[in-house]
Write a protein that holds these residues in place. Structure first.
Motif, PDB file in Angstrom:
ATOM      1  N   ARG A   5      -2.735  13.088  74.272  1.00 39.96           N
ATOM      2  CA  ARG A   5      -2.389  13.849  73.057  1.00 39.96           C
ATOM      3  C   ARG A   5      -3.304  13.535  71.881  1.00 39.96           C
ATOM      4  N   GLU A   6      -3.481  12.231  71.630  1.00 43.54           N
ATOM      5  CA  GLU A   6      -4.262  11.837  70.446  1.00 43.54           C
ATOM      6  C   GLU A   6      -5.694  12.370  70.542  1.00 43.54           C
ATOM      7  N   ALA A   7      -6.294  12.221  71.724  1.00 41.38           N
ATOM      8  CA  ALA A   7      -7.677  12.666  71.895  1.00 41.38           C
ATOM      9  C   ALA A   7      -7.779  14.196  71.785  1.00 41.38           C
ATOM     10  N   CYS A   8      -6.842  14.894  72.411  1.00 45.16           N
ATOM     11  CA  CYS A   8      -6.889  16.373  72.365  1.00 45.16           C
ATOM     12  C   CYS A   8      -6.696  16.877  70.932  1.00 45.16           C
ATOM     13  N   GLU A   9      -5.771  16.239  70.220  1.00 47.54           N
ATOM     14  CA  GLU A   9      -5.533  16.683  68.828  1.00 47.54           C
ATOM     15  C   GLU A   9      -6.763  16.401  67.974  1.00 47.54           C
ATOM     16  N   TYR A  10      -7.362  15.212  68.168  1.00 46.83           N
ATOM     17  CA  TYR A  10      -8.534  14.864  67.355  1.00 46.83           C
ATOM     18  C   TYR A  10      -9.658  15.881  67.559  1.00 46.83           C
ATOM     19  N   VAL A  11      -9.972  16.174  68.812  1.00 46.19           N
ATOM     20  CA  VAL A  11     -11.120  17.075  69.041  1.00 46.19           C
ATOM     21  C   VAL A  11     -10.789  18.513  68.619  1.00 46.19           C
ATOM     22  N   THR A  12      -9.536  18.913  68.781  1.00 45.35           N
ATOM     23  CA  THR A  12      -9.170  20.273  68.380  1.00 45.35           C
ATOM     24  C   THR A  12      -9.283  20.426  66.867  1.00 45.35           C
ATOM     25  N   GLU A  13      -8.762  19.440  66.161  1.00 43.88           N
ATOM     26  CA  GLU A  13      -8.850  19.505  64.688  1.00 43.88           C
ATOM     27  C   GLU A  13     -10.306  19.472  64.235  1.00 43.88           C
ATOM     28  N   ALA A  14     -11.103  18.605  64.852  1.00 46.23           N
ATOM     29  CA  ALA A  14     -12.521  18.500  64.458  1.00 46.23           C
ATOM     30  C   ALA A  14     -13.233  19.836  64.695  1.00 46.23           C
ATOM     31  N   ASN A  15     -12.947  20.458  65.814  1.00 46.14           N
ATOM     32  CA  ASN A  15     -13.573  21.753  66.131  1.00 46.14           C
ATOM     33  C   ASN A  15     -13.172  22.832  65.155  1.00 46.14           C
ATOM     34  N   CYS A  16     -11.880  22.907  64.874  1.00 41.09           N
ATOM     35  CA  CYS A  16     -11.401  23.927  63.931  1.00 41.09           C
ATOM     36  C   CYS A  16     -12.083  23.753  62.590  1.00 41.09           C
ATOM     37  N   ARG A  17     -12.187  22.491  62.160  1.00 40.64           N
ATOM     38  CA  ARG A  17     -12.784  22.221  60.845  1.00 40.64           C
ATOM     39  C   ARG A  17     -14.237  22.715  60.812  1.00 40.64           C
ATOM     40  N   ILE A  18     -14.977  22.418  61.866  1.00 42.75           N
ATOM     41  CA  ILE A  18     -16.387  22.839  61.903  1.00 42.75           C
ATOM     42  C   ILE A  18     -16.458  24.355  61.853  1.00 42.75           C
ATOM     43  N   LYS A  19     -15.643  24.985  62.688  1.00 41.02           N
ATOM     44  CA  LYS A  19     -15.730  26.445  62.797  1.00 41.02           C
ATOM     45  C   LYS A  19     -15.308  27.116  61.497  1.00 41.02           C
ATOM     46  N   TYR A  20     -14.151  26.735  60.950  1.00 35.44           N
ATOM     47  CA  TYR A  20     -13.707  27.499  59.785  1.00 35.44           C
ATOM     48  C   TYR A  20     -14.532  27.206  58.553  1.00 35.44           C
ATOM     49  N   ASN A  21     -15.133  26.009  58.487  1.00 32.93           N
ATOM     50  CA  ASN A  21     -16.014  25.741  57.346  1.00 32.93           C
ATOM     51  C   ASN A  21     -17.218  26.668  57.347  1.00 32.93           C
ATOM     52  N   VAL A  22     -17.738  26.974  58.527  1.00 30.54           N
ATOM     53  CA  VAL A  22     -18.869  27.909  58.611  1.00 30.54           C
ATOM     54  C   VAL A  22     -18.387  29.323  58.317  1.00 30.54           C
ATOM     55  N   VAL A  23     -17.271  29.710  58.942  1.00 27.79           N
ATOM     56  CA  VAL A  23     -16.777  31.096  58.786  1.00 27.79           C
ATOM     57  C   VAL A  23     -16.410  31.369  57.317  1.00 27.79           C
ATOM     58  N   MET A  24     -15.842  30.381  56.651  1.00 32.37           N
ATOM     59  CA  MET A  24     -15.449  30.598  55.250  1.00 32.37           C
ATOM     60  C   MET A  24     -16.675  30.862  54.371  1.00 32.37           C
ATOM     61  N   GLN A  25     -17.813  30.301  54.763  1.00 33.92           N
ATOM     62  CA  GLN A  25     -19.024  30.499  53.950  1.00 33.92           C
ATOM     63  C   GLN A  25     -19.767  31.774  54.307  1.00 33.92           C
ATOM     64  N   ASP A  26     -19.611  32.233  55.544  1.00 33.56           N
ATOM     65  CA  ASP A  26     -20.415  33.384  55.992  1.00 33.56           C
ATOM     66  C   ASP A  26     -19.657  34.146  57.080  1.00 33.56           C
ATOM     67  N   GLU A  27     -18.588  34.826  56.658  1.00 29.50           N
ATOM     68  CA  GLU A  27     -17.709  35.493  57.630  1.00 29.50           C
ATOM     69  C   GLU A  27     -18.472  36.494  58.503  1.00 29.50           C
ATOM     70  N   LYS A  28     -19.359  37.276  57.900  1.00 29.98           N
ATOM     71  CA  LYS A  28     -19.989  38.393  58.626  1.00 29.98           C
ATOM     72  C   LYS A  28     -21.373  38.060  59.201  1.00 29.98           C
ATOM     73  N   GLU A  29     -21.680  36.782  59.299  1.00 32.52           N
ATOM     74  CA  GLU A  29     -22.936  36.316  59.912  1.00 32.52           C
ATOM     75  C   GLU A  29     -24.177  36.890  59.235  1.00 32.52           C
ATOM     76  N   ASN A  30     -24.253  36.672  57.935  1.00 33.95           N
ATOM     77  CA  ASN A  30     -25.476  37.066  57.233  1.00 33.95           C
ATOM     78  C   ASN A  30     -26.510  35.949  57.217  1.00 33.95           C
ATOM     79  N   GLY A  31     -26.133  34.790  57.669  1.00 32.01           N
ATOM     80  CA  GLY A  31     -27.070  33.659  57.673  1.00 32.01           C
ATOM     81  C   GLY A  31     -26.461  32.476  58.388  1.00 32.01           C
TER      82      GLY A  31
END
Ligand code: GLY
Length: 371
Positions: free
Chosen positions: A218-244
């Motif tokens: 559980r701990e490992a799965c939660e850690y990697v899932t949260e880390a992944n979400c953070r990486i992904k949404y931080n990028v998407v929040m800055q450039d939703e429509k892939e302009n760069g």
């Protein structure tokens, strides 16, 4: 003659929550009751044949018991179903059951389901809301978040689609236990991609904890899932429509998506991306953006994760080179690659430019080295 200006300036708030947990069926119903999609009473649960009984039926039953009108629409599992044809079949099925604009789509499954159902939701009745209930590691790591929805065509994957953000994403870690082993490994490729491009700490965490993740600790799965979400949404929040910036999420996908199509989907998306990650790392090494140790670490992690690191013999390498040109990053007929800079970072090639032109001969040379 007259000229009219149709003033349509608008501020849109597409914000949504991602909830990570275990068996989130009741939470979904509670959120609907609390107004997640306002007063919508009619729900189309879209799923595939693998997920139908395990997750979609229990969700539909709970919605029914809560007093909602609900119908279940399932299509055969697998990337080969992610087509305009499947979308049309589902649309006709919804129309036959009298679905109109006052409905909400709930996508229950992996990346194929969330991509297809999200696209369908974006065009059905000119757009109805949708919710993603992600049951695979691949959809947890990548597909369910960020609003890229699409279908594949015979030419290549994801060429026809919409940016369409869900109302909420549920990531059910409990569901991973039901995945065939190959699909567990498959999802890990997108997690490794995120680590390679943005998080050196996650990269070495994955290295040290793969066994735990593959045993669903559980701990490992939660850690990697949260880390992944953070990486992904931080990028998407800055450039939703892939302009760069969002192009960085394409790391490994230039070669990966091409392999997926040329293999006629014998390789799963993550498996193809794993080989694509090796290809871009070799290219990055050749151009001096990574050293030998970093290149070897990327290959070792993919290998340790039980993912392929070489292009299978049955793939025609010249067909693969040709297929690279179907990549969405191609500009003016020129191949463009996102490239790692060491581990946990990508190269920036200018102001808001994260992909660099690569000659066909160099791309070919690297492809022939992936053996
Ligand atoms: N999977 C790449 C992206 O969401 O941009």
């Amino acid at each position: 003659m007259s000229t009219f200006n149709v003033g349509l300036k608008k501020t849109i708030d597409n914000s949504y929550d991602i909830e990570i947990g275990y068996k989130l069926f009741d939470k979904l119903v509670a959120d609907l009751k609390a107004g997640l999609v306002r007063n919508i009473k009619k729900f189309a649960v879209i799923t595939d044949s693998d997920v139908q009984n395990l997750y979609a039926v229990p969700i539909a039953e709970r919605l029914g018991r809560a007093g909602y009108i609900v119908d279940l629409f399932a299509f055969p599992s697998g990337e080969k179903s992610k087509t305009r044809e499947t979308k049309a079949i589902l649309e006709d099925a919804l129309l036959e059951r009298d679905y109109k604009r006052d409905c909400c789509i709930i996508a229950v499954g992996g990346g194929v389901v969330t991509d297809l159902a999200g696209f369908l939701a974006g065009t059905f009745g000119r757009g109805v809301p949708f919710i993603n209930y992600a049951t695979t590691i691949l959809s947890a790591a990548d597909a369910s978040i960020g609003g890229k929805t699409a279908v594949d065509t015979p030419l290549a994957t994801n060429l026809i689609g919409l940016f369409n953000q869900p109302k909420k994403v549920y990531i059910d870690i409990e569901a991973w236990k039901t995945l065939p082993t190959r699909h567990v490994y498959n999802g890990m490729a997108e997690m490794i991609k995120h680590a390679c491009l943005a998080d050196v700490q996650l990269f070495y965490y994955l290295f040290d904890n793969l066994d735990k993740i593959y045993k669903f600790d559980r701990e490992a799965c939660e850690y990697v899932t949260e880390a992944n979400c953070r990486i992904k949404y931080n990028v998407v929040m800055q450039d939703e429509k892939e302009n760069g910036l969002r192009e960085i999420l394409n790391l490994g996908h230039t070669v990966g998506r091409a392999i997926e199509t040329v293999s006629d989907y014998r390789l799963l998306h993550g498996e193809a991306v794993a080989i694509g990650l090796v290809a871009q790392a070799k290219l990055s090494r050749k151009l001096g953006y990574m050293n030998d140790d970093e290149l070897n670490a990327v290959i070792s992690l993919l290998y340790k994760a039980s993912l392929p690191i070489a292009i299978p013999d049955y793939i025609d390498k010249e067909a693969l080179v040709k297929k690279l040109y179907t990549d969405k990053k191609v500009r003016n007929g020129q191949l463009r690659f996102v490239l790692q800079s060491g581990i946990g970072s990508v190269m920036q090639f200018g102001d808001n430019v994260f992909a660099t032109p690569i000659s066909e001969s160099l791309a070919r040379e690297i492809i022939y080295q992936c053996k």
